[in-house]
Design an enzyme around this catalytic site. Structure first.
Site, PDB file in Angstrom:
ATOM      1  N   THR A 112       0.851  -1.197   0.000  1.00 18.12           N
ATOM      2  CA  THR A 112       0.000   0.000   0.000  1.00 18.12           C
ATOM      3  C   THR A 112       0.883   1.242   0.000  1.00 18.12           C
ATOM      4  O   THR A 112       2.038   1.223   0.412  1.00 18.12           O
ATOM      5  CB  THR A 112      -0.975   0.007   1.195  1.00 18.12           C
ATOM      6  OG1 THR A 112      -1.603  -1.253   1.288  1.00 18.12           O
ATOM      7  CG2 THR A 112      -2.055   1.056   1.047  1.00 18.12           C
ATOM      8  N   THR A 137      -3.553   0.428  -3.305  1.00 18.35           N
ATOM      9  CA  THR A 137      -3.003  -0.843  -2.814  1.00 18.35           C
ATOM     10  C   THR A 137      -3.297  -2.004  -3.755  1.00 18.35           C
ATOM     11  O   THR A 137      -4.221  -1.931  -4.573  1.00 18.35           O
ATOM     12  CB  THR A 137      -3.591  -1.168  -1.417  1.00 18.35           C
ATOM     13  OG1 THR A 137      -2.877  -2.250  -0.829  1.00 18.35           O
ATOM     14  CG2 THR A 137      -5.060  -1.563  -1.494  1.00 18.35           C
ATOM     15  N   GLU A 140      -7.017  -8.557  -2.777  1.00 17.63           N
ATOM     16  CA  GLU A 140      -7.859  -7.689  -1.933  1.00 17.63           C
ATOM     17  C   GLU A 140      -9.035  -8.417  -1.292  1.00 17.63           C
ATOM     18  O   GLU A 140      -9.529  -8.018  -0.243  1.00 17.63           O
ATOM     19  CB  GLU A 140      -8.388  -6.525  -2.784  1.00 17.63           C
ATOM     20  CG  GLU A 140      -8.544  -5.236  -2.019  1.00 17.63           C
ATOM     21  CD  GLU A 140      -7.200  -4.625  -1.649  1.00 17.63           C
ATOM     22  OE1 GLU A 140      -6.960  -4.444  -0.457  1.00 17.63           O
ATOM     23  OE2 GLU A 140      -6.393  -4.358  -2.556  1.00 17.63           O
ATOM     24  N   ASP A 172      -9.554  -9.152   2.329  1.00 21.73           N
ATOM     25  CA  ASP A 172     -10.043  -8.155   3.298  1.00 21.73           C
ATOM     26  C   ASP A 172     -11.495  -8.442   3.697  1.00 21.73           C
ATOM     27  O   ASP A 172     -12.028  -7.826   4.616  1.00 21.73           O
ATOM     28  CB  ASP A 172      -9.937  -6.734   2.731  1.00 21.73           C
ATOM     29  CG  ASP A 172      -8.561  -6.123   2.974  1.00 21.73           C
ATOM     30  OD1 ASP A 172      -7.724  -6.771   3.628  1.00 21.73           O
ATOM     31  OD2 ASP A 172      -8.325  -4.995   2.510  1.00 21.73           O
TER      32      ASP A 172
HETATM   33  N1  GLU Z   1      -5.982  -3.909   1.884  1.00 20.48           N
HETATM   34  C1  GLU Z   1      -5.776  -3.047   3.013  1.00 20.48           C
HETATM   35  C2  GLU Z   1      -6.975  -2.150   3.219  1.00 20.48           C
HETATM   36  O1  GLU Z   1      -7.644  -1.817   2.293  1.00 20.48           O
HETATM   37  C3  GLU Z   1      -4.565  -2.211   2.858  1.00 20.48           C
HETATM   38  C4  GLU Z   1      -3.355  -3.041   2.952  1.00 20.48           C
HETATM   39  C5  GLU Z   1      -2.264  -2.429   3.723  1.00 20.48           C
HETATM   40  O2  GLU Z   1      -2.191  -1.224   3.869  1.00 20.48           O
HETATM   41  O3  GLU Z   1      -1.414  -3.132   4.212  1.00 20.48           O
HETATM   42  O4  GLU Z   1      -7.236  -1.770   4.313  1.00 20.48           O
END
Ligand code: GLU
Length: 640
Positions: free
Chosen positions: A431, A449, A479, A482
């Protein structure tokens, strides 16, 4: 030292007025002099005086980026007459070349834009979506799911950035992409960070990624030339034919990127049996739309703050924490608070624990689930939740989520669900956050990211009939991890999870591009960070540093940070970047005495920020030495 080089954070309360006196402001301004203060701030309320910056000041635009090459790309676009939107998109594409493990066109993010002319602030949500074939239980029983095709969401960056340039930019997309194309084509000298994070278990997940990120079997040498010709070719296709060349398979035009994404995300060969590819189809790609949304908004000690809205949990969580903390004199060392004190970190930690408890239950993609945003930020609800914070005491037992539904307006109650899983990422490598401001007063704060380092560790691409690999040069995101990787149930209601996988839904994010505004509605500070769920706490730390501890912008970025991203009592600690001093040993011992466990120092986040001085309009940047943060301002100073 000019008046803007001073360090007002070292001077509490009314002493700030003395600093201002050195800049031509009297310590006790009469009301008829109030016009010398920016609109809406009052000379008799020095506690509301705006945060300040030191260091070089600019007038023609500034970029703050986690990588020097990408910062240069943004600065060049500003110099060619582009605005902050053009510069931000140029930076995002350039970062795909120089920070490919962190972000790029295989992923998505949140692009917060403030347009000076209309005064409008909004977010272009380029967050990835689950394909139509996704199911809530698709990760169940899948080993190493974050390294497999099933984790890949429909990428959003290309569509959203093209929308942004078309609607709000001044240049053509092709021109905006030029610096990134050149970087990919001609290459760049591997920076220390690029070399350090290039070759790891994730980048070794597929043979093509391993060959690129571990040339000769190990990490590239600092200073060695890194070229990505396939990525340059992909960017050229997008520049020539527009975003449809990414989202539609149009072989007659040479647009085969969609084929590379669809076949790439069928990857099911991790270092474990039972691999599982994704279900993404051409229709999923064609149907992807970026969304333009209103950020969530709140205030902290008189400062209006806007931050990313769902599907990010960032804005709601940060505003909840700030509101819970507002009743404590965080900046006042005389009352036992002040930066780095046990008392300050005690109340910060428990605000984090309370807000993250709510986040685990009530936040997700509001296009699919009724996130009770009003309830979560309702003053009475926040007051009632925050009452559990008692200085000198560690909140125990661990907090459970509250129930904001009674505070939500009628008609918003339906179908409460739960979200429980945490992202798989740590704060280290992935990110990226950057800020661009232009000479017209437009500002962009953008977090982008591909989720974990190197996403799933697989390039978009496909096997040709002759067996050779057609590589598109960018990594596919992971992603979708998440989402809750195991379907969850709300202990309150018994219904399915807010953040469970659904077709077309966006996974809950922590990314939180943020802006603080002057009372007149102009952006004062734009900032944000990477770092998984710690993003929210990095933004909290920096906000308190600026508003309560009166640090300058760069000091606020450099200072040590603390973070808890759950309901437990383990505080992650970052000891800051020189010249900032680490957290005192006494503080660590004092927190332990209250029952917290304080972790060993490790970096948290990478904050890039821009401040626009409300008195003068001068622009300042701050970048984070935890990575390779770089500020370039215009007009360039000698040697820049
Ligand atoms: N996928 C994460 C998010 O959207 C960000 C990943 C990261 O910053 O390590 O919160």
């Amino acid at each position: 030292m000019s008046c803007f080089d001073r360090e007002p954070h070292r001077l509490a309360g009314f002493a700030l007025a003395a600093v201002l006196a050195g800049c031509g402001f009297g310590p006790a301004l009469a009301d008829d002099q109030a016009g010398r203060w920016p609109d809406g701030w009052h000379p008799h309320r020095p506690d509301q005086a705006p945060p300040q910056a030191s260091g070089p000041a600019y007038r023609k635009g500034v970029v703050a980026v986690a990588n020097p090459y990408a910062a240069e790309a943004g600065a060049q676009i500003l110099e060619r007459g582009g605005n902050a939107v053009d510069a931000a998109v140029a930076i995002a594409y350039a970062l795909n070349v120089v920070e490919p493990q962190s972000a790029g066109i295989g992923g998505g993010g949140f692009m917060m834009i403030h347009l000076a002319l209309s005064g409008r602030t909004f977010v272009i949500d380029t967050r990835e979506k689950a394909p139509a074939g996704a199911t809530p239980d698709m990760f169940v029983g899948v080993p190493n799911s974050s390294l497999q095709g099933v984790a890949v969401g429909v990428p959003g960056m290309v569509r959203g950035t093209a929308d942004a340039v078309r609607k709000y930019g001044r240049l053509d997309l092709a021109e905006v992409l030029r610096p990134a194309i050149r970087l990919a084509d001609e290459g760049f000298a591997a920076t220390p960070r690029y070399a350090a994070v290039s070759c790891n278990s994730r980048s070794r997940n597929s043979p093509e990624a391993e060959a690129f990120f571990c040339p000769g079997g190990s990490a590239p040498v600092v200073g060695s030339l890194v070229q990505n010709k396939p990525l340059a070719q992909t960017f050229r296709l997008i520049a020539r034919h527009g975003p449809d060349c990414f989202y539609k398979f149009m072989p007659q035009k040479g647009c085969d990127i969609a084929k590379g994404i669809v076949e790439g995300q069928q990857f099911d060969r991790p270092q474990a049996p039972n691999g599982k590819g994704g279900s993404m189809t051409y229709a999923d790609l064609e149907n992807y739309r970026a969304a333009e949304r209103r950020p969530v908004e709140g205030s902290y000690r008189g400062h209006t703050i806007k931050a990313a809205m769902p599907p990010s949990s960032g804005g709601l969580t940060i505003l909840q924490m700030l509101k819970m903390l507002e009743r404590f004199p965080i900046g006042d060392a005389a009352q036992g608070y002040g930066f780095g004190s046990v008392k300050t970190i005690n109340v910060m930690a428990d605000a984090m624990r309370l807000a993250f408890a709510d986040r685990s239950i009530w936040m997700g993609d509001a296009d699919f689930v009724p996130v009770p945003g009003r309830g979560l930020l309702h003053p009475q609800y926040v007051e009632q939740r925050g009452a559990a914070i008692v200085p000198g005491v560690r909140l125990a037992p661990n907090p459970t989520p509250g129930d904001p539904l009674p505070y939500e307006s009628a008609g918003h109650h339906g179908r409460p669900r739960v979200a429980a899983a945490e992202p798989v990422t740590g704060p280290g490598e992935t990110t990226t956050h950057f800020v661009a401001a232009d000479k017209w007063g437009n500002v962009v704060s953008y977090t982008n990211t591909i989720e974990s380092s190197h996403g799933i560790g697989v390039f978009a691409g496909y096997r040709r009939a002759d067996g050779s690999f057609r590589n598109h040069g960018f990594l596919l995101n992971n992603e979708l991890t998440d989402f809750n990787t195991v379907p969850s149930t709300n202990p309150y209601t018994g219904s399915a999870g807010y953040n469970d996988v659904q077709p077309g839904k966006r996974p809950r994010s922590s990314m939180v591009p943020t802006m603080i505004f002057t009372p007149r509605g102009d952006p004062l500070i734009a900032y944000g960070s990477p770092g998984g769920a710690t993003i929210i706490n990095s933004v909290l730390n920096v906000t308190l540093n600026l508003i309560d501890h009166k640090m300058t912008l760069q000091q606020a970025v450099d200072a040590p940070r603390v973070s808890i991203t759950g309901t437990g009592s383990t505080i992650a600690r970052d000891d800051g970047i020189a010249p900032a001093a680490p957290l005192p040993a006494d503080t660590v011992a004092g927190l332990a005495a209250l029952g917290y466990t304080v972790g060993a120092p490790a970096d948290i986040g990478s904050v890039q920020a821009v401040l626009i001085d409300p008195w003068t309009g001068r622009q300042y940047g701050a970048a984070d030495g935890r990575r390779e943060g770089t500020v370039i301002g215009l007009p360039r100073r000698q040697g820049h």
